[in-house]
Write an enzyme that holds these catalytic residues in place. Structure first.
Site, PDB file in Angstrom:
ATOM      1  N   HIS A  54       2.538  12.947  -7.354  1.00  0.00           N
ATOM      2  CA  HIS A  54       3.732  12.083  -7.365  1.00  0.00           C
ATOM      3  C   HIS A  54       4.445  12.145  -8.718  1.00  0.00           C
ATOM      4  O   HIS A  54       4.954  11.140  -9.216  1.00  0.00           O
ATOM      5  CB  HIS A  54       3.377  10.629  -7.039  1.00  0.00           C
ATOM      6  CG  HIS A  54       2.830  10.427  -5.663  1.00  0.00           C
ATOM      7  ND1 HIS A  54       3.579   9.959  -4.614  1.00  0.00           N
ATOM      8  CD2 HIS A  54       1.600  10.651  -5.140  1.00  0.00           C
ATOM      9  CE1 HIS A  54       2.830   9.888  -3.519  1.00  0.00           C
ATOM     10  NE2 HIS A  54       1.625  10.307  -3.814  1.00  0.00           N
ATOM     11  N   ASN A 127       3.277   5.310   1.229  1.00  0.00           N
ATOM     12  CA  ASN A 127       4.022   6.540   1.485  1.00  0.00           C
ATOM     13  C   ASN A 127       5.072   6.284   2.557  1.00  0.00           C
ATOM     14  O   ASN A 127       5.133   5.204   3.141  1.00  0.00           O
ATOM     15  CB  ASN A 127       3.070   7.648   1.965  1.00  0.00           C
ATOM     16  CG  ASN A 127       2.386   8.371   0.810  1.00  0.00           C
ATOM     17  OD1 ASN A 127       2.822   8.289  -0.340  1.00  0.00           O
ATOM     18  ND2 ASN A 127       1.332   9.083   1.117  1.00  0.00           N
ATOM     19  N   TYR A 334      -6.394   4.758  -9.916  1.00  0.00           N
ATOM     20  CA  TYR A 334      -5.081   4.570 -10.521  1.00  0.00           C
ATOM     21  C   TYR A 334      -5.135   4.006 -11.927  1.00  0.00           C
ATOM     22  O   TYR A 334      -4.481   4.505 -12.837  1.00  0.00           O
ATOM     23  CB  TYR A 334      -4.202   3.706  -9.598  1.00  0.00           C
ATOM     24  CG  TYR A 334      -3.768   4.484  -8.380  1.00  0.00           C
ATOM     25  CD1 TYR A 334      -4.700   4.877  -7.422  1.00  0.00           C
ATOM     26  CD2 TYR A 334      -2.456   4.860  -8.177  1.00  0.00           C
ATOM     27  CE1 TYR A 334      -4.335   5.614  -6.318  1.00  0.00           C
ATOM     28  CE2 TYR A 334      -2.071   5.601  -7.066  1.00  0.00           C
ATOM     29  CZ  TYR A 334      -3.014   5.963  -6.137  1.00  0.00           C
ATOM     30  OH  TYR A 334      -2.657   6.701  -5.050  1.00  0.00           O
TER      31      TYR A 334
END
Ligand code: HEM
Length: 488
Positions: A54, A127, A334
């Site tokens: 991304h 998404n 993350y």
């Protein structure tokens, strides 16, 4: 307009920004060129690592307005009263390409929303597709390696892409979506967003519900065909979003949720935590809950969009994770990425900082600031830095037991081992159902896009992929085979 004096990074006025100090007109530079050196040194440090996936994206600020109270399902403070408004930052992205790739790759699109709630930041990192290629986090690095450039040639490698999919029939549903006419959104405004994963709500009675987010584009769905994407500006989606918001044409999405009770989850035919499957709307209807609107562009792309840090584990009381094996991996990945990419104190940057008091005993680390961003109250300054302590009457923070998540149920007689979801190996029905819903021309487009990539794979990969398509729907495989024959 008043004139502003140019300064060094430490605020000292600069006399000349064109000429360095040198020994004579044609001579070498001297050591007292501290301003030149400051400029060069800072320039060397302008880049931070791009996101490993991304990497290419666009962001904007906006508002989430609640139209239906979700009190019955959750104590999440921003989902209580009709009309409640919550500030958001949203970042859209492609997945596989680097920062300098095209906005118009055939690729899923990231749809990440940071809700700045009064009980902390809640991130929905989803998404534009309701499912994903995988259902166990252990496969994610292998998958991404197969989709990115070939390690030797540094070129896209369709043979590797299909080799991965041939070995992972679980990807078939998402492959069918990606290769369909929805595979290249015409802009970030013209696509839906999904949490894809199942998350949990819990309410004031301690009851838990499983749920999924859906954000339906109010602009409608628009996509590009391969030949349009090939000639489109690589910056088209960034230009589109920036321009629309600058013109006051604020893009918006209708927010909906699907909800499943714990009882329903126990007996439902589909594993509710399998990210490769959707929950059919007939069984779990969409409940409209609010509107998401984007209405302010960023002032500085790097500071805000590039340094934005979204994490699926940024949760708030009333919203929890689920046992989804992909999601569980993401709960770790993350923040780890943020510490590497942005730094230990990434959450102090204005775009990431909560808009409510941030009060804890974590201290120091690279770039620690004592000035709270976004007006949030912080005790990081001179406050006590250990817990428990004797200063709770002087403002030292204490845990609040009432926000404890109810215990997570175990849905089966569980053993701790590696499972592989052997009881749930139907990778074909939902992919076949999606194919059967398509018009003739959509089926042809899907078959052509797949065939053009698949012909570049080995004979054995082609064979295994065609078997998968055949199991989903014989007509699906037949169409791909016939385009492949025409191409070879
Ligand atoms: C185990 C599976 C996964 C892993 C390990 C993973 C890991 C990552 C990492 C490391 C990043 C970069 C984060 C950063 O540097 O800020 C990222 C970005 C992202 N991922 Fe995943 N990911 C996984 C699956 C998924 C899935 C299933 C979705 C969607 C449903 C998703 C959506 C996103 C989005 C939207 C971003 C970009 C966020 C932004 O705009 O900053 N990822 N992922």
């Amino acid at each position: 307009m008043s004139k502003h004096t140019l300064t060094t990074a430490t605020g000292s006025p600069v006399a000349d920004d064109d000429n360095s100090i040198s020994v004579g007109e044609r001579g070498a530079l001297t050591f007292d060129n501290h301003y030149t050196f400051e400029k060069l040194a800072h320039f060397n440090r302008e880049r931070i690592p791009e996101r490993v996936v991304h990497a290419r994206g666009s962001g904007a600020y906006g508002t989430f307005t609640l139209n239906k109270s979700l009190k019955n399902y959750t104590i999440a403070s921003f989902l209580q009263e009709v009309g409640q408004k919550t500030d958001v930052f949203v970042r859209f992205s492609t997945v596989g390409g680097g920062q300098d790739s095209s906005d118009y790759a055939r690729d899923p699109r990231g749809f990440a929303i940071k809700f700045y709630t009064d009980q902390g930041n809640y991130d929905m990192v989803g998404n534009n597709t309701p499912v994903f290629f995988l259902r166990d986090a252990i496969k994610f690095p292998d998958f991404i390696h197969s989709q990115k450039k070939n390690p030797r040639s540094n070129l896209p490698d369709p043979a590797a892409i299909y080799e991965f999919w041939a070995n992972h029939p679980q990807s078939l549903h998402q492959v069918t979506i990606l290769m369909s006419d929805r595979g290249i959104p015409a802009s970030y405004r013209h696509m839906h967003g999904f949490s894809s994963h199942t998350f949990s709500f819990w309410n004031s009675k301690g009851e838990r519900f499983w749920f999924k987010w859906h954000f339906k584009s109010n602009q409608g769905i628009e996509n590009l065909r391969n030949e349009q994407a090939a000639t489109a500006s690589p910056f088209g989606a960034q230009q589109d979003l920036l321009g629309a918001i600058d013109r006051g044409e604020y893009p918006s999405w209708t927010a909906k949720v699907q909800v499943m009770t714990e009882e329903e989850a126990k007996s439902y035919a589909i594993n509710p935590f399998d990210l490769t499957k959707v929950w059919p709307h007939a069984d779990f209807p969409l409940i409209e809950v609010g509107q998401l609107e984007l209405n302010r562009n960023v002032e500085n792309y790097f500071a805000e969009t590039e340094q934005a840090c979204f994490a699926p584990n940024n949760l708030v009381p009333g919203i929890g994770a689920s046992p989804d094996k992909m999601l569980q991996g993401r709960l770790l990945a993350y923040q780890d990425a943020h510490r590497y990419r942005v730094g230990t104190n990434a959450n102090q940057l204005p775009v990431n900082a909560a808009k409510c008091p941030v009060q804890h005993y974590q201290r120091d680390g690279t770039m620690a600031g004592t000035c709270p961003a976004n007006g949030a109250v912080s005790v990081q300054g001179s406050g006590v830095n250990y817990y428990p302590n004797d200063r709770i009457n002087d403002g030292a923070p204490v845990p609040e037991p009432s926000v404890a998540e109810p215990p997570m149920p175990v849905l089966e007689n569980a053993w701790v081992t590696r499972y592989g979801l052997a009881d749930d190996e139907d990778h074909y029905t939902q992919a076949g159902n999606l194919f059967r819903l398509m018009s003739e021309s959509q089926k042809d487009q899907l078959a052509t896009t797949i065939a053009e990539g698949l012909v570049q794979a080995t004979e054995s990969v082609q064979q295994r992929m065609l078997e998968q398509f055949n199991r989903a729907e014989p007509d699906y495989a037949r169409r791909i085979r016939s385009v492949m024959d025409a191409l070879s």
